[in-house]
Structures are given as C-alpha cells and as structure tokens.
Design a protein around this motif. Sequence first.
Motif, PDB file in Angstrom:
ATOM      1  N   MET A 233       0.836  -1.195   0.000  1.00  0.00           N
ATOM      2  CA  MET A 233       0.000   0.000   0.000  1.00  0.00           C
ATOM      3  C   MET A 233       0.876   1.252   0.000  1.00  0.00           C
ATOM      4  O   MET A 233       1.985   1.245   0.536  1.00  0.00           O
ATOM      5  N   ASN A 234       0.363   2.313  -0.605  1.00  0.00           N
ATOM      6  CA  ASN A 234       1.089   3.581  -0.662  1.00  0.00           C
ATOM      7  C   ASN A 234       0.822   4.357   0.626  1.00  0.00           C
ATOM      8  O   ASN A 234       0.004   5.277   0.685  1.00  0.00           O
ATOM      9  N   VAL A 235       1.533   3.947   1.684  1.00  0.00           N
ATOM     10  CA  VAL A 235       1.339   4.532   3.011  1.00  0.00           C
ATOM     11  C   VAL A 235       2.531   5.418   3.334  1.00  0.00           C
ATOM     12  O   VAL A 235       3.682   5.034   3.125  1.00  0.00           O
ATOM     13  N   ILE A 236       2.253   6.598   3.855  1.00  0.00           N
ATOM     14  CA  ILE A 236       3.298   7.563   4.189  1.00  0.00           C
ATOM     15  C   ILE A 236       4.254   6.998   5.231  1.00  0.00           C
ATOM     16  O   ILE A 236       3.845   6.282   6.141  1.00  0.00           O
ATOM     17  N   GLN A 237       5.548   7.304   5.092  1.00  0.00           N
ATOM     18  CA  GLN A 237       6.573   6.862   6.033  1.00  0.00           C
ATOM     19  C   GLN A 237       7.164   8.090   6.733  1.00  0.00           C
ATOM     20  O   GLN A 237       7.239   9.168   6.145  1.00  0.00           O
ATOM     21  N   TYR A 238       7.564   7.891   8.007  1.00  0.00           N
ATOM     22  CA  TYR A 238       8.014   9.019   8.818  1.00  0.00           C
ATOM     23  C   TYR A 238       9.435   8.839   9.323  1.00  0.00           C
ATOM     24  O   TYR A 238       9.906   7.714   9.559  1.00  0.00           O
ATOM     25  N   LYS A 239      10.094   9.980   9.522  1.00  0.00           N
ATOM     26  CA  LYS A 239      11.354  10.060  10.248  1.00  0.00           C
ATOM     27  C   LYS A 239      11.062  10.823  11.532  1.00  0.00           C
ATOM     28  O   LYS A 239      10.780  12.029  11.509  1.00  0.00           O
ATOM     29  N   TYR A 240      11.086  10.124  12.656  1.00  0.00           N
ATOM     30  CA  TYR A 240      10.679  10.717  13.924  1.00  0.00           C
ATOM     31  C   TYR A 240      11.802  11.570  14.527  1.00  0.00           C
ATOM     32  O   TYR A 240      12.970  11.188  14.503  1.00  0.00           O
ATOM     33  N   LEU A 241      11.401  12.723  15.077  1.00  0.00           N
ATOM     34  CA  LEU A 241      12.356  13.675  15.646  1.00  0.00           C
ATOM     35  C   LEU A 241      12.119  13.835  17.143  1.00  0.00           C
ATOM     36  O   LEU A 241      11.003  13.628  17.644  1.00  0.00           O
ATOM     37  N   ASN A 242      13.168  14.228  17.840  1.00  0.00           N
ATOM     38  CA  ASN A 242      13.075  14.560  19.260  1.00  0.00           C
ATOM     39  C   ASN A 242      13.227  16.067  19.414  1.00  0.00           C
ATOM     40  O   ASN A 242      14.324  16.603  19.251  1.00  0.00           O
ATOM     41  N   GLU A 243      12.108  16.746  19.692  1.00  0.00           N
ATOM     42  CA  GLU A 243      12.123  18.200  19.761  1.00  0.00           C
ATOM     43  C   GLU A 243      11.885  18.745  21.164  1.00  0.00           C
ATOM     44  O   GLU A 243      12.266  19.871  21.478  1.00  0.00           O
ATOM     45  N   GLU A 244      11.221  17.964  22.036  1.00  0.00           N
ATOM     46  CA  GLU A 244      10.885  18.452  23.365  1.00  0.00           C
ATOM     47  C   GLU A 244      11.441  17.507  24.427  1.00  0.00           C
ATOM     48  O   GLU A 244      11.515  16.293  24.215  1.00  0.00           O
ATOM     49  N   PRO A 245      11.804  18.027  25.595  1.00  0.00           N
ATOM     50  CA  PRO A 245      12.295  17.154  26.677  1.00  0.00           C
ATOM     51  C   PRO A 245      11.150  16.345  27.281  1.00  0.00           C
ATOM     52  O   PRO A 245       9.977  16.714  27.187  1.00  0.00           O
ATOM     53  N   ASP A 246      11.508  15.245  27.915  1.00  0.00           N
ATOM     54  CA  ASP A 246      10.504  14.432  28.595  1.00  0.00           C
ATOM     55  C   ASP A 246       9.911  15.191  29.775  1.00  0.00           C
ATOM     56  O   ASP A 246      10.568  16.058  30.379  1.00  0.00           O
ATOM     57  N   ARG A 247       8.681  14.834  30.117  1.00  0.00           N
ATOM     58  CA  ARG A 247       8.010  15.446  31.260  1.00  0.00           C
ATOM     59  C   ARG A 247       7.227  14.372  32.009  1.00  0.00           C
ATOM     60  O   ARG A 247       6.423  13.644  31.407  1.00  0.00           O
ATOM     61  N   ASN A 248       7.457  14.258  33.306  1.00  0.00           N
ATOM     62  CA  ASN A 248       6.766  13.291  34.157  1.00  0.00           C
ATOM     63  C   ASN A 248       5.950  14.030  35.210  1.00  0.00           C
ATOM     64  O   ASN A 248       6.460  14.934  35.872  1.00  0.00           O
ATOM     65  N   THR A 249       4.702  13.631  35.358  1.00  0.00           N
ATOM     66  CA  THR A 249       3.786  14.341  36.258  1.00  0.00           C
ATOM     67  C   THR A 249       3.037  13.348  37.138  1.00  0.00           C
ATOM     68  O   THR A 249       2.587  12.293  36.664  1.00  0.00           O
ATOM     69  N   VAL A 250       2.887  13.700  38.412  1.00  0.00           N
ATOM     70  CA  VAL A 250       2.078  12.919  39.352  1.00  0.00           C
ATOM     71  C   VAL A 250       0.856  13.751  39.733  1.00  0.00           C
ATOM     72  O   VAL A 250       0.979  14.928  40.078  1.00  0.00           O
ATOM     73  N   THR A 251      -0.315  13.119  39.647  1.00  0.00           N
ATOM     74  CA  THR A 251      -1.572  13.802  39.956  1.00  0.00           C
ATOM     75  C   THR A 251      -2.346  13.002  40.998  1.00  0.00           C
ATOM     76  O   THR A 251      -2.484  11.788  40.874  1.00  0.00           O
ATOM     77  N   ILE A 252      -2.838  13.696  42.033  1.00  0.00           N
ATOM     78  CA  ILE A 252      -3.677  13.083  43.062  1.00  0.00           C
ATOM     79  C   ILE A 252      -4.979  13.871  43.136  1.00  0.00           C
ATOM     80  O   ILE A 252      -4.954  15.100  43.267  1.00  0.00           O
ATOM     81  N   MET A 253      -6.110  13.145  43.036  1.00  0.00           N
ATOM     82  CA  MET A 253      -7.412  13.810  43.034  1.00  0.00           C
ATOM     83  C   MET A 253      -8.394  13.061  43.923  1.00  0.00           C
ATOM     84  O   MET A 253      -8.277  11.850  44.139  1.00  0.00           O
ATOM     85  N   GLY A 254      -9.382  13.788  44.406  1.00  0.00           N
ATOM     86  CA  GLY A 254     -10.488  13.212  45.152  1.00  0.00           C
ATOM     87  C   GLY A 254     -11.787  13.844  44.697  1.00  0.00           C
ATOM     88  O   GLY A 254     -11.798  14.957  44.165  1.00  0.00           O
ATOM     89  N   GLY A 255     -12.872  13.114  44.894  1.00  0.00           N
ATOM     90  CA  GLY A 255     -14.140  13.678  44.450  1.00  0.00           C
ATOM     91  C   GLY A 255     -15.319  12.831  44.869  1.00  0.00           C
ATOM     92  O   GLY A 255     -15.222  11.980  45.757  1.00  0.00           O
ATOM     93  N   VAL A 256     -16.426  13.067  44.222  1.00  0.00           N
ATOM     94  CA  VAL A 256     -17.671  12.386  44.538  1.00  0.00           C
ATOM     95  C   VAL A 256     -18.411  12.082  43.240  1.00  0.00           C
ATOM     96  O   VAL A 256     -18.261  12.795  42.240  1.00  0.00           O
TER      97      VAL A 256
END
Length: 378
Positions: A233-256
């Motif tokens: 199939m004529n499917v587009i191919q990519y060359k992946y780039l690294n443009e942004e730094p990694d980011r790790n986040t912790v979230t704690i929530m409570g509710g009803v």
Amino acid sequence: MKIALWLTFFSSTSLLAQEFLPPSDKDLMAVSFNFLEESKRVMSKVPEEDCDKKREKEKKVIEKPQGQEIFCLCELKDGQIKDPSLLESLIGEYDSELTINTGNDNFLHGGLQKMGDKARSLDGDDRGRTFNGGLNYSLIGTEGELKLNLDSTGFGKFSKVDGYRKTPDGKYYLNFREVNTLDLRLDKNFKKSESEKSYWIGEFKFTNETDDGNLSRGVQEWWHSFNKKQLGMNVIQYKYLNEEPDRNTVTIMGGVGKEWIKNIGNWKCQTRLEAKMGASVDFSGNMSMEVAAKAENKLSHSSLPWLALSTWVSAGTGAMGPGGEGGIMISAEKKFRKVTIKPFIGIERHRTSMDKKFGEVSGKPYENYHVLGVTIKY
C-alpha cells in the motif's frame, strides 16, 4: 401304702412309668436342706454398696463439669472458613473486568484506504491525536470499584530539518509526542439502593510525556512499514524527531460521584455524574490545580437488552491545560457461562490543548477519533 400307690400309678400309666421315676423321700429331704442353707447364706450377707448411692454416683459421672467447652462441627458452603481479604473489605464481593481498546484518527485503522479517494477522505491525516492503545482492569464490587488503567496516546505534527520536510529517501519529518498514563482509582460507596448509588472517588495518576517513546510511536511506525512493505500500500513513512524534553507528572485527586438507574417504559437508562479536584506536580517542581467533571449515559431496550448505546462528555483543567472531550459508543454483549464478552465501536472528539497544539498545523485540530475494543467480564 407306698407300694400300693406305686402299683396303682404303674397300672394306669405304664408308658410314663417307664420314662419318669419320681424322686425319693431322701432326694426331697436333701434338696430342702440345701435350699435352706443357701437362703440363710444370702440373707446374712452385707451389701457392698447401697443401690441408691450407686445410682447417684453414676449420675454425677455424666454431668458436665464446670468450665467444660462444647464444640460443634458446622458444614459451610465452601467447606472452609474464609476471612475477607483487604480488597473485599474495601469493595465487597467483586467480579473482574478486562477491557482492551485502541483508537485511531483513521476509521478501522486505515481500513477505508483501499476503497478509493472518497472513502479515504473520511480518514484523518496522522496529525493531532493519531493513535492510542489501552488496557483497563477493574474489580467491580458490591461496595465499590477498583480500577487500573494503562494508556499510551500519540500526537503527531510535521516538522522540518534544515528547511526540508523530507529525508533523502522520502520519509517525512515528524514530531511525535507520546503520552503514557498509569491511572489507579478507587470508588467507595457511601449510599446505595437498587435505583441509585453515591460514592467517593480517590485517584492517583502518573503521566509520562516523551518524544522518544516505543509504545504508541512504535506501533504507528511498525504499522506504516508493514502496510507498505508487506501489503504493497502507498502509506506515508516518517522520520521521527526529538524536539521536546521528557516530562513526568504525578496527579492526586479526590471527588464524589452519583449514579442513577431508571426504567423508562421499555428503555433502561443508566446515568452517572462525577466531579473531582486535586493537584499535580511534575518532576521539575511545577504544581497545578486539577479540576474535572464527567457525565455518562447508557441506554438499552428490553427487546434488545444485549445492545447498548453509550455517550459521555467531560471537561477539566490542570497541568495539560483546559479542554473538553466526548464520545458515542455502541456495544453488544454475549454471555458464555460465567464469562461475558462485550465488543464495542465508537467515535470521539477531543478538544484539549494537546490536540490543538499538534493538529493546528493541518488546519483540523479536532478530528473524529475512532475507537475499537472489547470488554471481558468474569
């Protein structure tokens, strides 16, 4: 006289006389004497123990001593005593549910591309929210629910290197942001009836954002390569780039949350509303307030109870920015003994800051997003 009586008796019963001889006077005197001696010996003997006292003693032996414990053997349903586990103390007796899902901006993951340009025009363009895969494991109990969700979602946009959009071998430069999430949530009922329930929500979430991922990005790269090399199939191919730094986040929530179940004629309606708030912090020390709300509705008809139509909408703001999302899904379930299998298909719209950031280059930041999956309950 003795002789006369004997002759008379012999003459009348000659046969009996031959078989029976009466005891003599001497024999009778001996028997009388022996009987008299035995009677005197028995009557003169002193009893060893009084009969009434003996009966009292026997009665005391069978009485229950003070402090004696009595045990009984009881037959239980499972044949053994079972202490409730920690999970059962939180959510009660529970069933397990496993959901596997995947999403793509192309319908059936590009299945329309073989049907010509008209069908292909309904597909997405691999920009914005382009692919995801997820796994959700839930324990659904009588007193609450415990849910573990793993998800990897990819966002893509074209990029340039030295002013060029392609590599020398024709691959397009692409910035692909992979967002991986681990979400653990506990719902605990505090009020419940047949038609409604209210519950507390506690949630812990870890989010990893990276340009160098191998989950959703790895699947997309393999899928495009497979379609071109193996299927021609004529499917587009990519060359992946690294443009942004990694980011790790912790979230704690409570509710009803609140859920209602109501029969409207032949229709069964199940509605759920939730509200949550909390805080998130990334590994750089940046903190954000998190607020979210969600509404869900599920509808089925008595003539087709195995077929259901579900809708949902949510909104919130926090570390990922403000946004709103919604979707519609059709599911059908089939029960096999103690296992229920429910495949589903749906369409979603996501209006978040990530969708806008990665989709605005194409001018279509909020495309239809197609979802497929199956739920197995056991």
